[in-house]
Design a protein around this motif. Structure first.
Motif, PDB file in Angstrom:
ATOM      1  N   GLY A 191      -4.879  -6.367  -3.222  1.00  0.00           N
ATOM      2  CA  GLY A 191      -5.254  -7.423  -2.284  1.00  0.00           C
ATOM      3  C   GLY A 191      -6.024  -6.925  -1.082  1.00  0.00           C
ATOM      4  N   ILE A 192      -6.798  -5.863  -1.259  1.00  0.00           N
ATOM      5  CA  ILE A 192      -7.617  -5.341  -0.169  1.00  0.00           C
ATOM      6  C   ILE A 192      -9.083  -5.324  -0.608  1.00  0.00           C
ATOM      7  CG2 ILE A 192      -5.777  -3.896   0.760  1.00  0.00           C
ATOM      8  CD1 ILE A 192      -7.083  -1.481  -0.612  1.00  0.00           C
ATOM      9  N   GLU A 193      -9.970  -5.240   0.361  1.00  0.00           N
ATOM     10  CA  GLU A 193     -11.385  -5.116   0.040  1.00  0.00           C
ATOM     11  C   GLU A 193     -11.671  -3.731  -0.523  1.00  0.00           C
ATOM     12  OE1 GLU A 193     -14.233  -6.290   2.989  1.00  0.00           O
ATOM     13  OE2 GLU A 193     -12.881  -7.802   3.842  1.00  0.00           O
ATOM     14  N   LYS A 194     -12.571  -3.677  -1.473  1.00  0.00           N
ATOM     15  CA  LYS A 194     -12.940  -2.393  -2.042  1.00  0.00           C
ATOM     16  C   LYS A 194     -13.523  -1.507  -0.942  1.00  0.00           C
ATOM     17  CE  LYS A 194     -16.174  -0.175  -5.237  1.00  0.00           C
ATOM     18  NZ  LYS A 194     -17.379  -0.356  -6.085  1.00  0.00           N
ATOM     19  N   PRO A 195     -12.973  -0.311  -0.748  1.00  0.00           N
ATOM     20  CA  PRO A 195     -13.491   0.574   0.306  1.00  0.00           C
ATOM     21  C   PRO A 195     -14.827   1.187  -0.091  1.00  0.00           C
ATOM     22  CG  PRO A 195     -11.818   1.714  -0.944  1.00  0.00           C
ATOM     23  CD  PRO A 195     -11.843   0.312  -1.473  1.00  0.00           C
ATOM     24  N   ARG A 196     -15.500   1.729   0.889  1.00  0.00           N
ATOM     25  CA  ARG A 196     -16.723   2.490   0.641  1.00  0.00           C
ATOM     26  C   ARG A 196     -16.341   3.802  -0.033  1.00  0.00           C
ATOM     27  NH1 ARG A 196     -20.278   4.725   5.739  1.00  0.00           N
ATOM     28  NH2 ARG A 196     -21.922   5.870   4.594  1.00  0.00           N
ATOM     29  N   LEU A 197     -16.993   4.123  -1.118  1.00  0.00           N
ATOM     30  CA  LEU A 197     -16.703   5.358  -1.836  1.00  0.00           C
ATOM     31  C   LEU A 197     -17.745   6.418  -1.519  1.00  0.00           C
ATOM     32  CD1 LEU A 197     -15.655   4.091  -5.393  1.00  0.00           C
ATOM     33  CD2 LEU A 197     -14.182   4.870  -3.539  1.00  0.00           C
ATOM     34  N   MET A 198     -17.265   7.628  -1.248  1.00  0.00           N
ATOM     35  CA  MET A 198     -18.153   8.729  -0.925  1.00  0.00           C
ATOM     36  C   MET A 198     -17.728   9.966  -1.710  1.00  0.00           C
ATOM     37  SD  MET A 198     -18.633   8.213   3.212  1.00  0.00           S
ATOM     38  CE  MET A 198     -20.271   8.924   3.237  1.00  0.00           C
ATOM     39  N   GLN A 250     -10.822  -2.457  -9.457  1.00  0.00           N
ATOM     40  CA  GLN A 250      -9.654  -3.051 -10.110  1.00  0.00           C
ATOM     41  C   GLN A 250      -8.393  -2.857  -9.268  1.00  0.00           C
ATOM     42  OE1 GLN A 250      -8.761  -1.436 -14.023  1.00  0.00           O
ATOM     43  NE2 GLN A 250      -6.613  -2.065 -13.856  1.00  0.00           N
ATOM     44  N   PHE A 251      -8.181  -1.635  -8.786  1.00  0.00           N
ATOM     45  CA  PHE A 251      -6.988  -1.354  -7.978  1.00  0.00           C
ATOM     46  C   PHE A 251      -7.020  -2.120  -6.655  1.00  0.00           C
ATOM     47  CE2 PHE A 251      -6.884   3.094 -10.109  1.00  0.00           C
ATOM     48  CZ  PHE A 251      -6.330   2.532 -11.252  1.00  0.00           C
ATOM     49  N   SER A 252      -8.191  -2.226  -6.054  1.00  0.00           N
ATOM     50  CA  SER A 252      -8.317  -2.961  -4.789  1.00  0.00           C
ATOM     51  C   SER A 252      -7.944  -4.426  -4.981  1.00  0.00           C
ATOM     52  CB  SER A 252      -9.745  -2.848  -4.248  1.00  0.00           C
ATOM     53  OG  SER A 252     -10.079  -1.499  -3.965  1.00  0.00           O
ATOM     54  N   ASP A 253      -8.385  -5.015  -6.088  1.00  0.00           N
ATOM     55  CA  ASP A 253      -8.035  -6.407  -6.384  1.00  0.00           C
ATOM     56  C   ASP A 253      -6.529  -6.557  -6.546  1.00  0.00           C
ATOM     57  OD1 ASP A 253     -10.658  -7.226  -6.283  1.00  0.00           O
ATOM     58  OD2 ASP A 253     -10.977  -7.138  -8.450  1.00  0.00           O
ATOM     59  N   ILE A 286      -4.683   2.929   2.767  1.00  0.00           N
ATOM     60  CA  ILE A 286      -5.446   1.891   3.457  1.00  0.00           C
ATOM     61  C   ILE A 286      -4.652   0.593   3.491  1.00  0.00           C
ATOM     62  CG2 ILE A 286      -7.542   0.478   3.388  1.00  0.00           C
ATOM     63  CD1 ILE A 286      -8.977   2.884   2.138  1.00  0.00           C
ATOM     64  N   GLU A 287      -4.045   0.241   2.354  1.00  0.00           N
ATOM     65  CA  GLU A 287      -3.265  -0.996   2.288  1.00  0.00           C
ATOM     66  C   GLU A 287      -2.100  -0.970   3.273  1.00  0.00           C
ATOM     67  OE1 GLU A 287      -0.541  -3.570  -0.870  1.00  0.00           O
ATOM     68  OE2 GLU A 287      -0.932  -1.434  -1.193  1.00  0.00           O
ATOM     69  N   ASN A 288      -1.434   0.177   3.386  1.00  0.00           N
ATOM     70  CA  ASN A 288      -0.248   0.285   4.235  1.00  0.00           C
ATOM     71  C   ASN A 288      -0.577   0.486   5.708  1.00  0.00           C
ATOM     72  OD1 ASN A 288       1.417   0.059   1.970  1.00  0.00           O
ATOM     73  ND2 ASN A 288       1.450   2.261   1.617  1.00  0.00           N
ATOM     74  N   ARG A 289      -1.860   0.643   6.037  1.00  0.00           N
ATOM     75  CA  ARG A 289      -2.342   0.815   7.421  1.00  0.00           C
ATOM     76  C   ARG A 289      -1.838   2.099   8.069  1.00  0.00           C
ATOM     77  NH1 ARG A 289      -1.000  -4.730   7.102  1.00  0.00           N
ATOM     78  NH2 ARG A 289      -2.782  -6.140   7.396  1.00  0.00           N
ATOM     79  N   ASP A 290      -1.328   3.035   7.298  1.00  0.00           N
ATOM     80  CA  ASP A 290      -0.807   4.257   7.913  1.00  0.00           C
ATOM     81  C   ASP A 290      -1.914   5.224   8.315  1.00  0.00           C
ATOM     82  OD1 ASP A 290      -1.370   5.972   5.546  1.00  0.00           O
ATOM     83  OD2 ASP A 290       0.300   4.932   4.625  1.00  0.00           O
ATOM     84  N   VAL A 291      -3.125   5.054   7.739  1.00  0.00           N
ATOM     85  CA  VAL A 291      -4.256   5.893   8.163  1.00  0.00           C
ATOM     86  C   VAL A 291      -4.580   5.612   9.618  1.00  0.00           C
ATOM     87  CG1 VAL A 291      -6.682   6.425   7.796  1.00  0.00           C
ATOM     88  CG2 VAL A 291      -5.211   5.990   5.835  1.00  0.00           C
ATOM     89  N   LEU A 292      -4.585   4.321   9.982  1.00  0.00           N
ATOM     90  CA  LEU A 292      -4.867   3.926  11.360  1.00  0.00           C
ATOM     91  C   LEU A 292      -3.820   4.499  12.312  1.00  0.00           C
ATOM     92  CD1 LEU A 292      -6.595   2.207  13.301  1.00  0.00           C
ATOM     93  CD2 LEU A 292      -5.106   0.277  12.772  1.00  0.00           C
ATOM     94  N   THR A 293      -2.550   4.426  11.916  1.00  0.00           N
ATOM     95  CA  THR A 293      -1.472   4.953  12.753  1.00  0.00           C
ATOM     96  C   THR A 293      -1.621   6.457  12.955  1.00  0.00           C
ATOM     97  OG1 THR A 293       0.043   3.239  11.950  1.00  0.00           O
ATOM     98  CG2 THR A 293       1.028   5.184  12.981  1.00  0.00           C
ATOM     99  N   MET A 294      -1.955   7.180  11.882  1.00  0.00           N
ATOM    100  CA  MET A 294      -2.137   8.628  11.983  1.00  0.00           C
ATOM    101  C   MET A 294      -3.297   8.980  12.907  1.00  0.00           C
ATOM    102  SD  MET A 294       0.009  10.570  10.318  1.00  0.00           S
ATOM    103  CE  MET A 294      -0.971  12.054  10.105  1.00  0.00           C
TER     104      MET A 294
END
Length: 278
Positions: A88-95, A82-85, A141-149
């Protein structure tokens, strides 16, 4: 969501990090005669490899496994979908993982994101509090800051290694010079990480605000942070350094902490106006 403040900070820090990277490449090319093409291919390739390895190490270090979409976890999957929708992002893999502490973190990027939740976290949180944490991780994930970090940490490591070898190769071959190079490399890596930290704390405030906007209130996440902090203190454990910067709770607050003070985050969430972080 559009966060100009975060985007501007990531752009500035990214430019500074690229400057460190370019300086090391220039030294390798000018001082040691390494062909420029090899320097560029090798260093860019190393950043890419470090991104992939860093993502996998975060998973391996926690022993995370795929979260079933049935039974006690079905509700978690529904909330994330629900939150991913809404974002506006794809549902991430949950672990799910046993981390020794109540915590959660996101890694990867849009379209290939992963959210890891500890069993200890789910054991102490009510569902609305857990939803606050999940929304927070999705916001990263939406803000892409994980990639930057992740890339920032990789560049810091490359700079540290390069400085270590430059000191060793320009001095005498001795144990003393080896340790001098090691110390210089560590200091150089810490210097680069200072710039990474410049966005790390701010991105936590932004993700908190985004989570509050998605779930409609800052209170559930504030309560979750309070429980997580108490749970971490009572357990006496801390998450592995390889994932601490990615987690919703970074552990002991230090000078170079990747997270702002928990009390400040809770205070902001309890009196939150989402617009103030945009």
């Amino acid at each position: 969501m559009n966060h100009r403040g975060l985007q501007l900070r990531m752009a500035i820090v990214g430019t500074i990090l690229f400057g460190f990277y370019l300086a090391i490449a220039t030294v390798a090319y000018a001082a040691f005669g390494i062909p420029l093409a090899i320097v560029l291919i090798g260093s860019f390739g190393l950043v890419g490899i470090q991104y992939v390895i860093g993502k996998k190490m975060a998973i391996w270090s926690t022993g995370a496994e795929d979260m079933p979409d049935e039974g006690e976890y079905a509700r978690v999957h529904r909330s994330v979908e629900q939150f991913s929708d809404e974002m506006g992002i794809e549902k991430p893999r949950l672990m799910v993982a046993r981390m020794g502490v109540p915590n959660a973190f996101a890694t990867g990027r849009r379209g290939a994101g992963i959210v890891v939740v500890s069993e200890e976290l789910m054991a102490i949180l009510d569902h609305d509090e857990l939803e606050g944490v999940l929304a927070h991780e999705l916001a990263h994930i939406e803000n892409r800051d994980v990639l930057t970090m992740t890339i920032g940490q990789s560049i810091a490591m490359i700079v540290g290694i390069a400085v270590h070898w430059i000191v060793m190769m320009t001095g005498e071959r001795s144990i003393a010079n080896y340790f001098l190079g090691w110390i210089a490399g560590m200091l150089a890596q810490m210097l680069v990480m200072v710039f990474v930290m410049a966005i790390s704390r701010y991105r936590e405030y932004v993700a908190d605000a985004d989570a509050a906007a998605v779930i409609g209130s800052g209170d559930p996440l504030a309560r979750a942070l309070e429980k997580i902090s108490r749970g971490a203190q009572s357990s006496g454990n801390e998450v592995d350094d390889s994932v601490a910067a990615l987690c919703i709770f970074g552990g002991a607050e230090r000078l170079l902490s990747t997270h702002p003070p928990t009390e400040e985050r809770i205070s902001r969430l309890q009196s939150l106006e989402v617009a103030q972080y945009r």
